[in-house]
Design a protein around this motif. Structure first.
Motif, PDB file in Angstrom:
ATOM      1  N   LYS A 289       0.838  -1.210   0.000  1.00 50.18           N
ATOM      2  CA  LYS A 289       0.000   0.000   0.000  1.00 50.18           C
ATOM      3  C   LYS A 289       0.866   1.251   0.000  1.00 50.18           C
ATOM      4  O   LYS A 289       0.564   2.234  -0.689  1.00 50.18           O
ATOM      5  CB  LYS A 289      -0.922  -0.003   1.217  1.00 50.18           C
ATOM      6  CG  LYS A 289      -1.790   1.251   1.356  1.00 50.18           C
ATOM      7  CD  LYS A 289      -2.674   1.198   2.569  1.00 50.18           C
ATOM      8  CE  LYS A 289      -1.911   1.492   3.843  1.00 50.18           C
ATOM      9  NZ  LYS A 289      -1.528   2.931   3.961  1.00 50.18           N
ATOM     10  N   ASP A 300      -4.348 -18.252  -0.299  1.00 49.70           N
ATOM     11  CA  ASP A 300      -5.354 -18.186   0.761  1.00 49.70           C
ATOM     12  C   ASP A 300      -5.293 -19.470   1.573  1.00 49.70           C
ATOM     13  O   ASP A 300      -5.870 -20.493   1.205  1.00 49.70           O
ATOM     14  CB  ASP A 300      -6.747 -17.980   0.173  1.00 49.70           C
ATOM     15  CG  ASP A 300      -7.775 -17.605   1.233  1.00 49.70           C
ATOM     16  OD1 ASP A 300      -7.555 -17.928   2.413  1.00 49.70           O
ATOM     17  OD2 ASP A 300      -8.806 -17.006   0.871  1.00 49.70           O
ATOM     18  N   VAL A 350      -0.938 -10.145  -5.871  1.00 49.43           N
ATOM     19  CA  VAL A 350      -1.494  -8.985  -5.173  1.00 49.43           C
ATOM     20  C   VAL A 350      -0.545  -7.804  -5.365  1.00 49.43           C
ATOM     21  O   VAL A 350       0.657  -7.916  -5.118  1.00 49.43           O
ATOM     22  CB  VAL A 350      -1.674  -9.264  -3.670  1.00 49.43           C
ATOM     23  CG1 VAL A 350      -2.204  -8.015  -2.957  1.00 49.43           C
ATOM     24  CG2 VAL A 350      -2.625 -10.430  -3.448  1.00 49.43           C
ATOM     25  N   GLU A 353      -2.668  -2.133  -6.868  1.00 49.51           N
ATOM     26  CA  GLU A 353      -3.906  -1.914  -7.611  1.00 49.51           C
ATOM     27  C   GLU A 353      -5.046  -2.814  -7.138  1.00 49.51           C
ATOM     28  O   GLU A 353      -6.207  -2.432  -7.219  1.00 49.51           O
ATOM     29  CB  GLU A 353      -3.669  -2.147  -9.121  1.00 49.51           C
ATOM     30  CG  GLU A 353      -2.898  -1.036  -9.812  1.00 49.51           C
ATOM     31  CD  GLU A 353      -1.445  -0.975  -9.375  1.00 49.51           C
ATOM     32  OE1 GLU A 353      -0.847  -2.058  -9.176  1.00 49.51           O
ATOM     33  OE2 GLU A 353      -0.905   0.144  -9.230  1.00 49.51           O
ATOM     34  N   ASN A 354      -4.733  -4.009  -6.638  1.00 48.83           N
ATOM     35  CA  ASN A 354      -5.834  -4.934  -6.318  1.00 48.83           C
ATOM     36  C   ASN A 354      -5.851  -5.449  -4.886  1.00 48.83           C
ATOM     37  O   ASN A 354      -6.647  -6.323  -4.548  1.00 48.83           O
ATOM     38  CB  ASN A 354      -5.813  -6.129  -7.279  1.00 48.83           C
ATOM     39  CG  ASN A 354      -4.638  -7.075  -7.051  1.00 48.83           C
ATOM     40  OD1 ASN A 354      -3.784  -6.838  -6.199  1.00 48.83           O
ATOM     41  ND2 ASN A 354      -4.591  -8.152  -7.814  1.00 48.83           N
ATOM     42  N   TYR A 355      -5.000  -4.915  -4.013  1.00 57.21           N
ATOM     43  CA  TYR A 355      -4.904  -5.499  -2.667  1.00 57.21           C
ATOM     44  C   TYR A 355      -6.213  -5.385  -1.892  1.00 57.21           C
ATOM     45  O   TYR A 355      -6.545  -6.263  -1.085  1.00 57.21           O
ATOM     46  CB  TYR A 355      -3.748  -4.879  -1.867  1.00 57.21           C
ATOM     47  CG  TYR A 355      -4.027  -3.531  -1.268  1.00 57.21           C
ATOM     48  CD1 TYR A 355      -4.607  -3.404  -0.004  1.00 57.21           C
ATOM     49  CD2 TYR A 355      -3.714  -2.358  -1.957  1.00 57.21           C
ATOM     50  CE1 TYR A 355      -4.868  -2.154   0.552  1.00 57.21           C
ATOM     51  CE2 TYR A 355      -3.974  -1.120  -1.403  1.00 57.21           C
ATOM     52  CZ  TYR A 355      -4.552  -1.024  -0.158  1.00 57.21           C
ATOM     53  OH  TYR A 355      -4.814   0.202   0.385  1.00 57.21           O
ATOM     54  N   LYS A 356      -6.959  -4.307  -2.115  1.00 54.05           N
ATOM     55  CA  LYS A 356      -8.227  -4.151  -1.383  1.00 54.05           C
ATOM     56  C   LYS A 356      -9.214  -5.255  -1.768  1.00 54.05           C
ATOM     57  O   LYS A 356      -9.866  -5.853  -0.903  1.00 54.05           O
ATOM     58  CB  LYS A 356      -8.834  -2.774  -1.655  1.00 54.05           C
ATOM     59  CG  LYS A 356      -8.059  -1.625  -1.031  1.00 54.05           C
ATOM     60  CD  LYS A 356      -8.748  -0.289  -1.286  1.00 54.05           C
ATOM     61  CE  LYS A 356      -7.982   0.851  -0.636  1.00 54.05           C
ATOM     62  NZ  LYS A 356      -8.620   2.169  -0.896  1.00 54.05           N
ATOM     63  N   LYS A 357      -9.304  -5.517  -3.051  1.00 52.95           N
ATOM     64  CA  LYS A 357     -10.227  -6.543  -3.528  1.00 52.95           C
ATOM     65  C   LYS A 357      -9.823  -7.923  -3.041  1.00 52.95           C
ATOM     66  O   LYS A 357     -10.654  -8.702  -2.556  1.00 52.95           O
ATOM     67  CB  LYS A 357     -10.295  -6.528  -5.056  1.00 52.95           C
ATOM     68  CG  LYS A 357     -11.207  -7.597  -5.642  1.00 52.95           C
ATOM     69  CD  LYS A 357     -11.223  -7.527  -7.157  1.00 52.95           C
ATOM     70  CE  LYS A 357     -12.103  -8.636  -7.744  1.00 52.95           C
ATOM     71  NZ  LYS A 357     -12.108  -8.601  -9.240  1.00 52.95           N
ATOM     72  N   ILE A 358      -8.543  -8.241  -3.153  1.00 51.07           N
ATOM     73  CA  ILE A 358      -8.068  -9.591  -2.832  1.00 51.07           C
ATOM     74  C   ILE A 358      -7.975  -9.818  -1.330  1.00 51.07           C
ATOM     75  O   ILE A 358      -8.388 -10.870  -0.815  1.00 51.07           O
ATOM     76  CB  ILE A 358      -6.692  -9.849  -3.481  1.00 51.07           C
ATOM     77  CG1 ILE A 358      -6.758  -9.661  -5.003  1.00 51.07           C
ATOM     78  CG2 ILE A 358      -6.207 -11.264  -3.146  1.00 51.07           C
ATOM     79  CD1 ILE A 358      -7.714 -10.586  -5.712  1.00 51.07           C
ATOM     80  N   ASP A 361     -11.759  -7.397   0.654  1.00 52.61           N
ATOM     81  CA  ASP A 361     -13.102  -7.819   0.252  1.00 52.61           C
ATOM     82  C   ASP A 361     -13.330  -9.309   0.479  1.00 52.61           C
ATOM     83  O   ASP A 361     -14.468  -9.744   0.674  1.00 52.61           O
ATOM     84  CB  ASP A 361     -13.350  -7.478  -1.225  1.00 52.61           C
ATOM     85  CG  ASP A 361     -13.397  -5.974  -1.480  1.00 52.61           C
ATOM     86  OD1 ASP A 361     -13.398  -5.223  -0.484  1.00 52.61           O
ATOM     87  OD2 ASP A 361     -13.417  -5.564  -2.658  1.00 52.61           O
ATOM     88  N   SER A 362     -12.251 -10.084   0.476  1.00 48.56           N
ATOM     89  CA  SER A 362     -12.364 -11.527   0.718  1.00 48.56           C
ATOM     90  C   SER A 362     -12.542 -11.847   2.197  1.00 48.56           C
ATOM     91  O   SER A 362     -12.831 -12.983   2.559  1.00 48.56           O
ATOM     92  CB  SER A 362     -11.105 -12.242   0.205  1.00 48.56           C
ATOM     93  OG  SER A 362      -9.986 -11.932   1.025  1.00 48.56           O
TER      94      SER A 362
END
Length: 371
Positions: A289, A300, A350, A353-358, A361-362
């Motif tokens: 971040k 995961d 990760v 750009e996508n850390y929030k989603k991965i 949000d998971s």
């Protein structure tokens, strides 16, 4: 009086039988729920603590009893822990081993007809178990290699202006270290051969180059060893160059490497090399971040733990395993004694750009953990 004595005898006999039954259940040898023994390698890498807790929770949710131990990166200690599990009547073992020294207790388990699942680390040198469950570890390395390829724009690099990197690998006793490295080099090797990517320090192009590969490994995945080696590189081989990237095999080592670079004047003001990682550790997600670490590969472990217990459940019930989200590979993973049935889950890259989603949000982390 005779009737009273007889009745007392019956009551005492019944009580002793109840006590015996309870004692057996507590040791895992009675008629209660089967006991699953879970042996994790250590705790200094964050993910193993989560794995142990998740495996136990999923096993208990399936109605099994479970015991979890951590070997503190000491194979002799882990062997004693596994022997204790067998003594307590474990019906199945899930082992994330430390090194090949585990094969003696795997052999003991086989003699007692206790199935063993190798968890995330292949148990080399043993022909006494059938199952291995992990992520596609070669692909983990591919994702790391592709991240460097993209971030350094290697497709546009030239011999006149080559990109410069250095290489790190994981523990020499962990077979996954080779898989990660070979996956990454399957992407990077062609650029090295073209002369547009240069390697500072030892430069194996595959783990088969044993002499040079050993020089870039990191005993027991220890951060202090990785940091010391990076400091040595900065003071010697990399003293007069600016590194564009560093292949780091996991997050624990990545942060140690970044810490070493942050103390070097060449990388002051946040101009750090592109550093890869793996495991999605919270501290590294914060680094990503903040722009300190370029990427990590998220495996995961909740899904891995769940899949391992699904596999254990099928084995204990004598059923053919069908593990959602995993593909079966019966040829790739060879212990040196035989190929084992390997169930492979998919890893995910990760980045900033996508850390929030991965990661958020998971539900793996809370936003408040990172922000």
């Amino acid at each position: 009086m005779k009737k009273f004595v007889a009745l007392l005898g019956i009551l005492l006999l019944g009580g002793s039988m109840v006590f015996a039954s309870g004692s057996q259940q507590g040791s895992g040898t009675g008629g209660g729920a089967p006991l699953i023994g879970i042996a994790m390698p250590e705790t200094h890498v964050e993910r193993w603590q989560k794995d142990g807790a998740d495996l136990k929770a999923f096993a208990e949710a399936k109605g099994y009893r479970a015991v979890v131990t951590y070997g503190d990166a000491d194979q002799s200690k882990q062997n004693q822990q596994i022997q204790d599990m067998l003594t307590k009547g474990a019906k199945l073992l899930i082992i994330g081993n430390i090194n090949e020294g585990v094969i003696s207790v795997v052999a003991d388990a086989a003699r007692e007809k206790v199935p063993v699942i190798a968890y995330d680390r292949l148990i080399l040198g043993s022909g006494d178990y059938e199952y291995y469950i992990t992520f596609d570890n070669f692909k983990v390395g591919v994702l790391q290699g592709k991240a460097l390829e993209k971030a350094l724009n290697l497709a546009s690099a030239t011999k006149d202006k080559p990109k410069i990197i250095t290489l790190f690998a994981g523990s020499p006793t962990d077979n996954n270290s080779k898989m990660f490295f070979d996956g990454a080099m399957s992407v990077l090797k062609p650029y090295v051969e073209k002369g547009v990517l240069q390697i500072v320090g030892p430069a194996p192009l595959s783990s088969a180059d044993t002499a040079n590969f050993t020089r870039i490994t990191t005993e027991n995945w220890r951060a202090d060893i990785a940091k010391a080696r990076m400091e040595n590189l900065l003071n010697n081989d990399a003293k007069n160059v600016v590194l564009d990237g560093i292949l780091a095999p996991n997050d624990t080592l990545a942060r140690a490497i970044i810490e070493a670079c942050s103390s070097d004047a060449k990388y002051a003001g946040g101009k750090l090399p592109v550093v890869t990682g793996q495991d999605g550790e919270l501290a590294s997600i914060k680094y990503i971040k903040d722009g300190k670490q370029y990427m990590t590969v998220f495996k995961d472990t909740r899904m891995l733990a769940k899949a391992a217990i699904e596999l254990a459940d099928a084995i204990l019930k004598g059923q053919t395993p069908n593990i959602p989200g995993a593909r079966l590979d019966t040829t790739t993973y060879n212990t040196g004694k035989k190929a084992v049935k390997s169930y492979l889950l998919e890893p995910v890259e990760v980045t900033k750009e996508n850390y929030k989603k991965i990661m958020i949000d998971s539900g793996y982390y809370k936003a408040s953990d990172i922000e």
